[in-house]
Write an enzyme that holds these catalytic residues in place. Structure first.
Site, PDB file in Angstrom:
ATOM      1  N   ASP A  69      35.118  16.673  35.625  1.00  0.00           N
ATOM      2  CA  ASP A  69      35.801  17.439  36.736  1.00  0.00           C
ATOM      3  C   ASP A  69      35.112  19.022  36.322  1.00  0.00           C
ATOM      4  O   ASP A  69      34.393  19.498  35.964  1.00  0.00           O
ATOM      5  CB  ASP A  69      37.088  18.262  35.921  1.00  0.00           C
ATOM      6  CG  ASP A  69      38.179  19.449  36.287  1.00  0.00           C
ATOM      7  OD1 ASP A  69      38.791  19.544  37.584  1.00  0.00           O
ATOM      8  OD2 ASP A  69      38.776  20.475  35.776  1.00  0.00           O
TER       9      ASP A  69
ATOM     10  N   GLU B  56      41.737  44.584  49.187  1.00  0.00           N
ATOM     11  CA  GLU B  56      42.495  42.738  47.938  1.00  0.00           C
ATOM     12  C   GLU B  56      43.137  43.426  47.062  1.00  0.00           C
ATOM     13  O   GLU B  56      43.163  42.699  46.321  1.00  0.00           O
ATOM     14  CB  GLU B  56      40.963  42.080  48.343  1.00  0.00           C
ATOM     15  CG  GLU B  56      40.580  41.530  49.285  1.00  0.00           C
ATOM     16  CD  GLU B  56      41.263  40.323  49.416  1.00  0.00           C
ATOM     17  OE1 GLU B  56      42.132  40.153  48.983  1.00  0.00           O
ATOM     18  OE2 GLU B  56      40.688  39.505  50.419  1.00  0.00           O
ATOM     19  N   ARG B  57      42.886  44.522  46.594  1.00  0.00           N
ATOM     20  CA  ARG B  57      43.727  44.122  45.045  1.00  0.00           C
ATOM     21  C   ARG B  57      44.965  44.214  44.515  1.00  0.00           C
ATOM     22  O   ARG B  57      45.695  43.895  43.999  1.00  0.00           O
ATOM     23  CB  ARG B  57      43.087  46.020  44.849  1.00  0.00           C
ATOM     24  CG  ARG B  57      43.784  46.810  43.211  1.00  0.00           C
ATOM     25  CD  ARG B  57      43.066  48.327  42.559  1.00  0.00           C
ATOM     26  NE  ARG B  57      42.847  49.065  43.258  1.00  0.00           N
ATOM     27  CZ  ARG B  57      43.022  50.109  42.865  1.00  0.00           C
ATOM     28  NH1 ARG B  57      42.232  50.504  41.688  1.00  0.00           N
ATOM     29  NH2 ARG B  57      44.026  51.133  43.879  1.00  0.00           N
TER      30      ARG B  57
ATOM     31  N   GLU C 212      47.051  39.002  44.262  1.00  0.00           N
ATOM     32  CA  GLU C 212      46.580  37.910  43.334  1.00  0.00           C
ATOM     33  C   GLU C 212      45.858  36.825  43.295  1.00  0.00           C
ATOM     34  O   GLU C 212      45.641  36.080  42.325  1.00  0.00           O
ATOM     35  CB  GLU C 212      48.299  37.604  42.641  1.00  0.00           C
ATOM     36  CG  GLU C 212      49.207  39.055  42.060  1.00  0.00           C
ATOM     37  CD  GLU C 212      50.497  39.107  41.728  1.00  0.00           C
ATOM     38  OE1 GLU C 212      50.284  37.088  42.293  1.00  0.00           O
ATOM     39  OE2 GLU C 212      50.925  39.368  40.905  1.00  0.00           O
TER      40      GLU C 212
ATOM     41  N   GLY D 247      46.479  31.844  53.187  1.00  0.00           N
ATOM     42  CA  GLY D 247      45.903  30.833  53.528  1.00  0.00           C
ATOM     43  C   GLY D 247      44.757  30.717  54.405  1.00  0.00           C
ATOM     44  O   GLY D 247      43.943  30.355  55.209  1.00  0.00           O
TER      45      GLY D 247
ATOM     46  N   ALA E 238      45.060  45.475  55.279  1.00  0.00           N
ATOM     47  CA  ALA E 238      45.851  46.720  54.922  1.00  0.00           C
ATOM     48  C   ALA E 238      45.086  47.629  55.769  1.00  0.00           C
ATOM     49  O   ALA E 238      44.510  47.911  56.412  1.00  0.00           O
ATOM     50  CB  ALA E 238      45.397  47.110  53.340  1.00  0.00           C
TER      51      ALA E 238
ATOM     52  N   ASP F  93      42.537  54.129  53.734  1.00  0.00           N
ATOM     53  CA  ASP F  93      41.756  55.664  54.096  1.00  0.00           C
ATOM     54  C   ASP F  93      41.626  55.853  55.226  1.00  0.00           C
ATOM     55  O   ASP F  93      40.423  56.686  55.876  1.00  0.00           O
ATOM     56  CB  ASP F  93      40.002  55.977  53.463  1.00  0.00           C
ATOM     57  CG  ASP F  93      39.583  57.335  53.797  1.00  0.00           C
ATOM     58  OD1 ASP F  93      40.482  57.905  53.639  1.00  0.00           O
ATOM     59  OD2 ASP F  93      38.089  57.009  53.999  1.00  0.00           O
ATOM     60  N   GLY F  94      43.311  54.766  55.812  1.00  0.00           N
ATOM     61  CA  GLY F  94      43.675  55.328  56.970  1.00  0.00           C
ATOM     62  C   GLY F  94      42.610  54.549  57.927  1.00  0.00           C
ATOM     63  O   GLY F  94      43.694  54.119  59.507  1.00  0.00           O
TER      64      GLY F  94
ATOM     65  N   ASP G  78      43.998  18.125  33.621  1.00  0.00           N
ATOM     66  CA  ASP G  78      43.155  17.422  33.626  1.00  0.00           C
ATOM     67  C   ASP G  78      43.052  15.756  32.718  1.00  0.00           C
ATOM     68  O   ASP G  78      42.717  15.339  31.757  1.00  0.00           O
ATOM     69  CB  ASP G  78      41.410  18.017  32.572  1.00  0.00           C
ATOM     70  CG  ASP G  78      41.017  18.594  33.454  1.00  0.00           C
ATOM     71  OD1 ASP G  78      40.918  18.569  35.219  1.00  0.00           O
ATOM     72  OD2 ASP G  78      40.556  19.848  33.187  1.00  0.00           O
TER      73      ASP G  78
END
Length: 598
Positions: free
Chosen positions: A266, A299-300, A303, A332, A337, A340-341, A475
């Site tokens: 794998d 991106e924070r 998830e 996908g 977002a 800072d404006g 697996d």
């Protein structure tokens, strides 16, 4: 049966000779009967002593279990027996003490010697949130951990039970030997009777000589060595594997691993670390730290594993992230977002095309180059920043890193004349790049998790004996479908339960070592069986008097008894030599660790 008959004939003949009943005093074999019993006892003693050493691995494992534990209750330290520790108890382990149960560290930092469980020579650093395993040795600091598994549920207890069960298993080769004994004993009884009839009735030799030949054949051919050939090698081999951090669940698994022709891996979590990381950055109109800051801040809230990789890289760089507003995740495609404006767009070409965001040729070429290397390219645009409206300003390359041992393991397997295949859900181009880097020539790409077992079945139906190496829940079916399933111990419990071989360390060279160990054990069983038969093939004719007409050589029963005892001791000794066996892959791993300063 045969040894009992030999002693019985010698003793009964002696009694009859003593009282002149049918036989004369010339037929007193008392010393022969006594010496046969002595050699039998001596052989059994040496055999038991040697076989006792075959279970040394179990004794070592049992010896790892600590007897005492210090638990924290109501602000007090209470010393109790280790078996009295309960789940959720807080346990204190001081420097030099053994960890009494499995658990999670809640306080303290220390190095823990886990070599007795994993075979890894270097102590592992433990701090809050890290797992500890019962039976390991705390080195230099105090640790407080919360018990999660106690008693028979601990990893150590599971290893002991697994090794004990495996050492008692019987491979097909031993069952063949057992069936051979069924025919062997009547054959020897026939030879013994034929020897007596020939010398007494045909060659007209003395009754004493004929009876001596009968007893010698019965004694020398006792098939004890044949019965010991497989169990002793299996016991020592599986114990040696446990010492190396390789848990083989049965003798059948050893035999199946010896016959493998193909090993399938794998990819994610097995050949690779299983965690994506940002490995490259390219920025236009801003520096790389600013690029990373905007990307990670946007991106924070996500998830997605790729988002986690970006955030983790920013934290490693020591960047203070800016709270994101108006966050939207587009499955996908990427995320949008305000940071800072400024509106930040991070994602793939599809997202940038839908939002009419251009990307310069330099950026496009860089992204294509990353993808050619099998990496995922994440584009970034910061709208509202001077000089960057309406166009992309950077690209991040994200990749799941290959394990350090991957290339070495593949090279070792190919050197053993085994075909190597990689099974992955990646697209063919990315899969080919990864395979090329580690020397795999055949890949099965775009395979969904539920289809892995089907691919393994297809490989078997094509005539290959397949070993499958994996670590995840998805697996488990493939591990079960393979001729030999090799589960990486750092993986899930489901995978470990399904595998025929469990690797305690997350090192692919151990998968190679497991196959090498299997080949060594099976070859030793074959050698044992050879010598068991060789003794009989050489000595039965001598005992029957085959050399007497030409050379005048006969075989006294007591010497036949000594030879029988030596045959058993020889077989057990050959098995014990496996205790010193070090698979070539294990030696290579040690060299690699030394070379990296580990």
């Amino acid at each position: 049966v045969m040894y009992g008959m030999g002693i019985g004939v010698a003793y009964v003949s002696s009694v009859l000779g003593t009282f002149n009943i049918v036989l004369t005093p010339d037929f007193m074999f008392y010393e022969t009967a006594v010496m046969l019993a002595t050699f039998l006892t001596l052989g059994r003693y040496l055999e038991a002593n040697a076989k006792g050493r075959t279970s040394e691995a179990i004794r070592k494992l049992v010896g790892l279990q600590p007897r005492k534990a210090t638990i924290l209750r109501g602000g007090r330290q209470i010393e109790v027996a280790a078996e009295e520790v309960m789940v959720d108890d807080l346990v204190l382990v001081r420097p030099g003490e053994k960890v009494p149960a499995d658990g999670l560290v809640v306080e303290g930092e220390s190095y823990v010697d886990e070599s007795m469980i994993t075979g890894e020579p270097l102590p592992a650093f433990k701090s809050a949130g890290e797992k500890v395993v019962g039976g390991t040795l705390n080195k230099n600091g105090s640790l407080t951990f919360r018990a999660t598994r106690v008693g028979k549920d601990t990893v150590l207890a599971g290893i002991i039970a697994l090794v004990q069960e495996a050492q008692g298993s019987r491979p097909a080769m031993q069952r063949i030997a057992d069936r051979m004994v069924v025919y062997f004993i009547p054959t020897i009884l026939t030879i013994a009777a034929a020897a007596f009839v020939y010398w007494y009735l045909i060659a007209h030799n003395t009754l004493l000589f004929s009876l001596t030949a009968l007893i010698s054949v019965l004694v020398v051919a006792c098939p004890c060595a044949l019965g010991l050939a497989s169990p002793t090698a299996i016991t020592v081999g599986i114990g040696r594997g446990a010492e190396l951090g390789i848990l083989v669940k049965s003798g059948e698994a050893l035999e199946a691993a010896d016959r493998l022709s193909l090993v399938a891996f794998d990819k994610t979590g097995t050949l690779t670390v299983g965690r994506p990381d940002v490995v490259d950055l390219f920025a236009l109109g801003m520096d790389e730290r600013e690029l990373l800051l905007f990307a990670a801040s946007a991106e924070r809230p996500s998830e997605h594993p790729l988002a986690e990789a970006v955030v983790r890289r920013a934290q490693e760089e020591g960047l203070d992230l800016i709270p994101a507003e108006q966050f939207r995740a587009l499955p996908g495609k990427g995320v949008v977002a305000r940071v800072d404006g400024k509106r930040v767009v991070a994602g793939n070409r599809i997202l940038f095309g839908e939002m009419n965001i251009d990307f310069p040729d330099d950026l496009l070429q860089k992204a294509a180059a990353y993808e050619e290397e099998g990496k995922t390219a994440m584009l970034l645009a910061v709208e509202g920043r001077e000089g960057m409206d309406g166009r992309a300003g950077g690209v991040l390359a994200i990749s799941d890193q290959l394990k350090d041992s991957a290339a070495s393991a593949i090279e070792e397997l190919k050197g053993m004349d085994l075909e190597v295949v990689m099974i992955t859900g990646d697209n063919p181009r990315s899969a080919a790049r990864v395979a090329e880097r580690i020397g795999i020539q055949k890949t099965l790409a775009e395979v969904l998790p539920e289809e892995k077992a089907h691919e393994v079945r297809r490989l078997r139906e094509a005539g290959s004996r397949v070993g499958f190496v994996g670590d995840g829940i998805n697996d488990a079916p493939a591990l079960a479908e393979a001729d030999v399933g090799i589960a990486i111990g750092s993986g899930t419990d489901v995978a470990i339960e399904t595998g025929d071989v469990v690797l305690m360390k997350d090192d692919l060279l151990d998968a190679v070592a497991a196959i090498q160990l299997s080949r060594k054990v099976i070859s030793r069983i074959k050698l044992n069986i050879f010598w068991a038969f060789a003794y009989n093939a050489l000595l039965v004719p001598v005992a029957a008097g085959a050399l007497y007409p030409v050379y005048g050589i006969t075989f006294r029963p007591e010497l036949a008894g000594l030879a029988m005892a030596l045959s058993s001791v020889t077989v057990v000794t050959l098995s014990l030599l496996l205790k010193r066996y070090v698979p070539p892959a294990t030696r290579q791993k040690a060299i690699r660790i030394e070379g990296t300063g580990g």
